[in-house]
Scaffold this motif. Structure first.
Motif, mmCIF file in Angstrom:
data_model
loop_
_atom_site.group_PDB
_atom_site.id
_atom_site.type_symbol
_atom_site.label_atom_id
_atom_site.label_comp_id
_atom_site.label_asym_id
_atom_site.label_seq_id
_atom_site.Cartn_x
_atom_site.Cartn_y
_atom_site.Cartn_z
ATOM 1 N N SER A 65 0.864 -1.188 0.000
ATOM 2 C CA SER A 65 0.000 0.000 0.000
ATOM 3 C C SER A 65 0.896 1.233 0.000
ATOM 4 O O SER A 65 2.082 1.158 0.303
ATOM 5 C CB SER A 65 -0.894 -0.001 1.233
ATOM 6 O OG SER A 65 -0.132 0.346 2.375
ATOM 7 N N GLU A 68 0.912 3.599 2.064
ATOM 8 C CA GLU A 68 1.411 3.873 3.418
ATOM 9 C C GLU A 68 2.631 3.012 3.720
ATOM 10 O O GLU A 68 3.615 3.477 4.268
ATOM 11 C CB GLU A 68 0.328 3.607 4.480
ATOM 12 C CG GLU A 68 -0.743 4.662 4.557
ATOM 13 C CD GLU A 68 -1.793 4.478 3.484
ATOM 14 O OE1 GLU A 68 -1.906 3.359 2.939
ATOM 15 O OE2 GLU A 68 -2.496 5.458 3.174
ATOM 16 N N ASP A 117 -4.220 8.216 0.013
ATOM 17 C CA ASP A 117 -5.293 7.652 -0.801
ATOM 18 C C ASP A 117 -6.066 8.749 -1.531
ATOM 19 O O ASP A 117 -6.416 8.609 -2.698
ATOM 20 C CB ASP A 117 -6.248 6.833 0.078
ATOM 21 C CG ASP A 117 -5.640 5.497 0.460
ATOM 22 O OD1 ASP A 117 -4.648 5.108 -0.200
ATOM 23 O OD2 ASP A 117 -6.132 4.872 1.409
ATOM 24 N N ASP A 118 -6.339 9.849 -0.793
ATOM 25 C CA ASP A 118 -7.042 10.972 -1.414
ATOM 26 C C ASP A 118 -6.281 11.489 -2.624
ATOM 27 O O ASP A 118 -6.844 11.720 -3.693
ATOM 28 C CB ASP A 118 -7.188 12.124 -0.403
ATOM 29 C CG ASP A 118 -8.193 11.792 0.701
ATOM 30 O OD1 ASP A 118 -9.053 10.931 0.458
ATOM 31 O OD2 ASP A 118 -8.079 12.390 1.788
ATOM 32 N N GLU A 150 -3.916 10.052 -4.401
ATOM 33 C CA GLU A 150 -3.832 9.070 -5.486
ATOM 34 C C GLU A 150 -5.138 9.042 -6.282
ATOM 35 O O GLU A 150 -5.134 9.018 -7.512
ATOM 36 C CB GLU A 150 -3.508 7.691 -4.903
ATOM 37 C CG GLU A 150 -3.058 6.689 -5.950
ATOM 38 C CD GLU A 150 -2.603 5.378 -5.342
ATOM 39 O OE1 GLU A 150 -2.425 5.303 -4.104
ATOM 40 O OE2 GLU A 150 -2.412 4.429 -6.118
ATOM 41 N N HIS A 151 -6.248 9.074 -5.533
ATOM 42 C CA HIS A 151 -7.554 9.033 -6.190
ATOM 43 C C HIS A 151 -7.758 10.279 -7.051
ATOM 44 O O HIS A 151 -8.228 10.194 -8.191
ATOM 45 C CB HIS A 151 -8.662 8.933 -5.128
ATOM 46 C CG HIS A 151 -10.029 8.767 -5.708
ATOM 47 N ND1 HIS A 151 -10.391 7.629 -6.414
ATOM 48 C CD2 HIS A 151 -11.128 9.579 -5.693
ATOM 49 C CE1 HIS A 151 -11.652 7.756 -6.820
ATOM 50 N NE2 HIS A 151 -12.120 8.937 -6.395
ATOM 51 N N ARG A 205 0.949 6.156 -8.383
ATOM 52 C CA ARG A 205 1.261 5.951 -6.969
ATOM 53 C C ARG A 205 2.529 6.723 -6.584
ATOM 54 O O ARG A 205 2.581 7.375 -5.540
ATOM 55 C CB ARG A 205 1.439 4.457 -6.672
ATOM 56 C CG ARG A 205 1.935 4.213 -5.269
ATOM 57 C CD ARG A 205 1.509 2.890 -4.733
ATOM 58 N NE ARG A 205 0.066 2.828 -4.539
ATOM 59 C CZ ARG A 205 -0.576 1.731 -4.122
ATOM 60 N NH1 ARG A 205 0.094 0.619 -3.907
ATOM 61 N NH2 ARG A 205 -1.872 1.739 -3.959
ATOM 62 N N THR A 230 -3.214 8.972 7.242
ATOM 63 C CA THR A 230 -4.463 8.352 6.807
ATOM 64 C C THR A 230 -5.532 8.456 7.874
ATOM 65 O O THR A 230 -6.658 8.864 7.606
ATOM 66 C CB THR A 230 -4.220 6.884 6.443
ATOM 67 O OG1 THR A 230 -3.187 6.865 5.479
ATOM 68 C CG2 THR A 230 -5.465 6.256 5.885
ATOM 69 N N THR A 268 -13.222 8.235 2.356
ATOM 70 C CA THR A 268 -11.943 7.760 1.851
ATOM 71 C C THR A 268 -11.825 8.046 0.363
ATOM 72 O O THR A 268 -10.762 8.286 -0.151
ATOM 73 C CB THR A 268 -11.769 6.245 2.104
ATOM 74 O OG1 THR A 268 -13.005 5.614 1.756
ATOM 75 C CG2 THR A 268 -11.445 5.972 3.559
ATOM 76 N N ARG A 269 -12.949 7.993 -0.306
ATOM 77 C CA ARG A 269 -12.910 8.264 -1.741
ATOM 78 C C ARG A 269 -13.851 9.386 -2.080
ATOM 79 O O ARG A 269 -15.000 9.349 -1.691
ATOM 80 C CB ARG A 269 -13.292 7.019 -2.564
ATOM 81 C CG ARG A 269 -12.191 5.992 -2.633
ATOM 82 C CD ARG A 269 -11.042 6.482 -3.510
ATOM 83 N NE ARG A 269 -9.733 6.249 -2.897
ATOM 84 C CZ ARG A 269 -9.025 5.134 -3.027
ATOM 85 N NH1 ARG A 269 -9.454 4.155 -3.731
ATOM 86 N NH2 ARG A 269 -7.858 5.042 -2.478
#
Lengths: 320, 513
Positions: free
Chosen positions: A97, A99, A152-153, A155-156, A288, A303, A319-320
């Motif tokens: 991941s 992280e 994650d934010d 990357e999305h 990534r 996170t 999260t998304r």
């Protein structure tokens, strides 16, 4: 060439070429031998070069030479070799991941380096070479995020873009309060005055009080009653004074005259920026690496966000 | 094209046995190719065939040549144990690893000033020796002299001495001549290759490199440098020789400034030698000089000059003419030293009948010597107190500063912690003169403005650091903050290594805001 009498220079005893300028004559000394040898050597070299390397144009193409050398082929070969050399690290980047990747110093260094290169190629056009942003283009170094600043934010956001063509694109639209006649010009000015006050600026009290009412009716739905924004809708926090749609120099020097004008303009037009989706153009590993690079610029959020700058947003942060 | 042609420089050589039977002194009927009378601009090079000399100075030159060549070839093979993982070659310039190893001393690229210091010492030493003893560097120690001497020796072993060489040059291309020339050039090339081969050993592990060179496994750079030095050695010592000293080398021009009236120079003593003329048996020495014009000083000269023309730029002070003349004087029963190391002052004093004098201690020599001592002391001091833990700070320039949501201002810095010791060091990084500063380092734990990091052994550890100052602590557009890095434990000498580096913290804030 006509036969002419040899003109011998009296001082040096050397014949002249017969050329004369204002009484100055050119001596006909021989070329230095070392020079002449090198000159002939370059001629010999050029013949060897014609044979070995692509050299002469023909009607349908060119002579390829014995070596059939091509700079373009060499570059392609070197690029694919480089890609193959980096493949294992990119693969590893996708196996863990984001992280976990940040906890592995070697992988982190690789991701930052790869991310930095990709950033320069793809993102710097809008966000600036140092990710410092500009008017309408977010600064990625600070801890102000419209749609969230966790790995994650980020990357999305890179994957789907903002108001882009992607089906999952992050989307929100601020109404053009002034342009569409939702508010009068005076009301827009009053609302702007309240925003100045929210950001800690020198607001005119009477106007700000009127503006507070308008803000509660029109703006609080997205920006929150306290003006701290809502990341689920990409509504910016208006209390930081770091206005996206204002001249960065005015933001830095807190030029409230300029900032006030920018706020009025934004309430009037409600314009929102567009960031393209990168899913089709960049492979997941590069995205990534980009996310890790941007996250490491100093403003990245953990996170699980215990000390969020915007508690209201954190509470509802998807999260998304 | 051809103006007045110069009188041909005669290079023939004959023994004048019949006409001058006395004292069996060999006489040569020649003019020096570089004699003052025939010196001319743009002259084509005339070959010089120096005759082998015998005597004190020739023996000294052979000894010095041997010692210098042994030093050159043997030095890379001296081993020096520095522990595991470190090169065991005493003298090694490791470009790939960016280190210079010299016995117990390890230098980093940024410490190149030590090399500058060595070069300054070498230059001052050259000045000192020149003012004391004239061109002893040129005559004895210069690589051009050493390798030319070696090449001349090889040439004589194969082609014979001067007379045989001239005969060979004149004769047609017989098998014998082709053979001799081929052997000579092959030997020269072998020496040249060995010279270039030895040079590369200073830049890599010699035992490894010698194996790689012969198995074809060495890098193209290695072969390139061997080839280059083979070519230059062969060209400079084989073909160009005296032309290097006369035309290429700046030292003959510069040295004039180093010399004074007491500098030793190889001198023909005109007062004793003139008037010169051939000596007939039974002739009286009254009314004539000691020089019998046998030209032995001319034929042994590797520079192709006539020392009797006086002090000349071409003269490298190799003293071979002294050996040649002394041998003749001995046979003639006259005192030696018609050509000798002499000074302008003494020539002057002799002409006035004053006693000779030679002072080693003069203003000039004392100043050179003191300068050398000063530079050497400075280098030793700096080496003894050398910082083995250093900190370089590079401030992020884009963006110059970042304003955060709470109004605080953040700057980014790339820190390079230079650990010049072969052990890993646990170091403490702190910020001084910035109360309230908050430091963040990705991947490291930080308490406010103090962080603990590990500096890799014998390497530069790079860390990116963010420093944030609260809005109320920022008053100016630019603050000065200081990074300090200190070792957790003391060095072998009891000192705790610390290095500080002040840098700017930019905010974009002006106090009137």
């Amino acid at each position: 060439m006509s036969e002419h009498k040899k003109d011998i220079d009296a001082h040096s005893g050397v014949a002249t070429t017969g050329h004369e300028w204002d009484g100055i004559k050119e001596l006909d000394n021989p070329l230095p031998r070392w020079w002449l040898i090198i000159f002939y050597a370059t001629i010999a070299f050029s013949v060897v070069y014609w044979v070995m390397m692509p050299a002469w144009p023909t009607l349908t193409g060119f002579t390829h030479g014995v070596r059939n050398y091509s700079d373009r082929a060499v570059v392609a070969q070197e690029l694919s070799a480089l890609k193959a050399q980096r493949a294992p690290e990119f693969e590893r980047l996708m196996q863990v991941s984001a992280e976990q990747a940040e906890q592995d110093p070697a992988l982190m260094n690789f991701a930052r380096a790869a991310g930095k290169a990709a950033f320069g190629d793809n993102c710097a056009t809008c966000h600036g070479a140092g990710a410092q942003g500009g008017k309408g283009y977010p600064n990625l170094n600070d801890n102000v995020w419209l749609w969230g600043g966790t790995l994650d934010d980020i990357e999305h956001t890179i994957r789907v873009g903002i108001r882009s063509t992607h089906a999952d694109a992050r989307f929100s639209q601020m109404p053009a309060f002034g342009k569409d006649g939702l508010l009068t010009e005076a009301q827009v000015t009053d609302a702007a005055e309240y925003v100045v006050k929210l950001a800690g600026g020198p607001a005119k009290d009477a106007a700000a009080v009127r503006g507070a009412t308008i803000f509660g009716e029109q703006c609080a739905a997205c920006h929150g009653a306290d003006g701290k924004g809502d990341r689920t809708q990409g509504a910016p926090n208006l209390t930081t004074g770091l206005f996206l749609k204002a001249d960065p120099a005015a933001v830095a020097s807190k030029d409230w005259t300029s900032l006030r004008g920018s706020i009025v303009a934004q309430i009037t037009t409600g314009s929102g920026g567009v960031m393209p989706t990168w899913e089709q153009r960049l492979d997941p590993a590069t995205i990534r690496a980009l996310a890790i690079y941007v996250h490491s610029l100093g403003g990245g959020e953990a996170t699980v966000d215990p000390a969020a700058a915007t508690p209201a947003a954190a509470a509802t942060n998807p999260t998304r | 094209m051809d103006g007045s042609s110069p009188p041909p420089a005669v290079t023939t050589h004959r023994l004048i046995a019949a006409s001058a039977p006395a004292h069996d002194v060999e006489r040569a009927d020649v003019e020096a190719v570089g004699s003052v009378a025939y010196r001319k601009l743009y002259k084509k090079r005339e070959p010089i065939y120096p005759k082998a000399a015998q005597g004190v100075f020739r023996r000294a030159k052979w000894a010095i040549l041997g010692v210098l060549l042994v030093i050159y070839y043997a030095t890379p093979w001296i081993r020096w144990d520095r522990g595991p993982g470190r090169p065991d070659q005493a003298v090694l310039v490791d470009f790939a690893g960016r280190r210079f190893w010299f016995g117990p001393i390890e230098l980093w690229p940024q410490e190149i000033y030590y090399i500058t210091g060595l070069l300054i010492l070498a230059a001052l030493g050259l000045f000192l020796f020149t003012s004391l003893f004239g061109r002893v560097w040129c005559g004895y120690a210069c690589p051009q002299t050493v390798w030319t001497d070696l090449y001349l020796w090889v040439e004589r072993r194969i082609e014979g001495d001067r007379a045989a060489q001239i005969r060979l040059a004149k004769q047609g291309w017989t098998l014998d001549k082709i053979g001799k020339k081929a052997v000579k050039h092959a030997a020269w090339l072998a020496i040249a290759a060995a010279t270039g081969g030895a040079w590369v050993f200073y830049f890599g592990d010699a035992p490894t490199l010698v194996r790689e060179i012969f198995t074809g496994a060495a890098s193209p750079t290695t072969y390139g440098f061997i080839g280059l030095l083979t070519f230059t050695t062969y060209a400079l010592a084989g073909a160009m020789r005296e032309q290097v000293c006369t035309y290429m080398c700046p030292w003959p021009r510069i040295q004039a400034a180093m010399m004074d009236e007491q500098s030793l120079t190889v001198t023909y003593r005109k007062d004793r030698g003139e008037p010169r003329r051939a000596f007939r048996k039974g002739e009286s020495w009254d009314g004539r000089g000691d020089c019998i014009d046998c030209k032995q000083c001319v034929v042994v000269c590797p520079q192709g000059i006539d020392i009797r023309d006086g002090l000349q730029l071409e003269c490298i002070n190799c003293a071979l003419c002294i050996d040649a003349c002394d041998a003749v004087m001995e046979k003639m029963g006259r005192p030696k030293g018609l050509i000798a190391y002499d000074t302008d002052l003494n020539m002057d004093r002799r002409s006035k009948g004053a006693p000779e004098r030679f002072d080693l201690v003069r203003y000039r020599t004392v100043i050179y010597a003191l300068s050398m001592v000063g530079v050497a002391a400075l280098m030793l001091y700096s080496l003894a107190t050398r910082q083995t833990l250093q900190l370089n700070v590079i401030r992020d320039r884009n963006p110059a500063f970042v304003t955060l949501a709470d109004g605080s201002v953040r700057n980014g810095y790339t820190l390079k912690i230079i650990n010049m010791q072969p052990r890993a060091r646990d170091v403490t990084l702190s910020i001084e003169d910035a109360p309230g500063a908050v430091m963040t380092i990705p991947g490291a734990t930080v308490a406010g403005d103090v962080a603990h990091l590990r500096a890799a052994p014998d390497a530069v550890t790079e860390t990116h650091v963010f420093v944030a100052l609260p809005r109320e602590a920022v008053h100016e557009a630019s603050h000065t903050i200081t990074f300090a890095v200190s070792d957790a434990v003391a060095d072998a000498d009891g000192r705790i290594a610390v290095d500080r580096n002040p840098t700017a913290f930019l905010s974009g804030v002006h106090d009137d805001d």
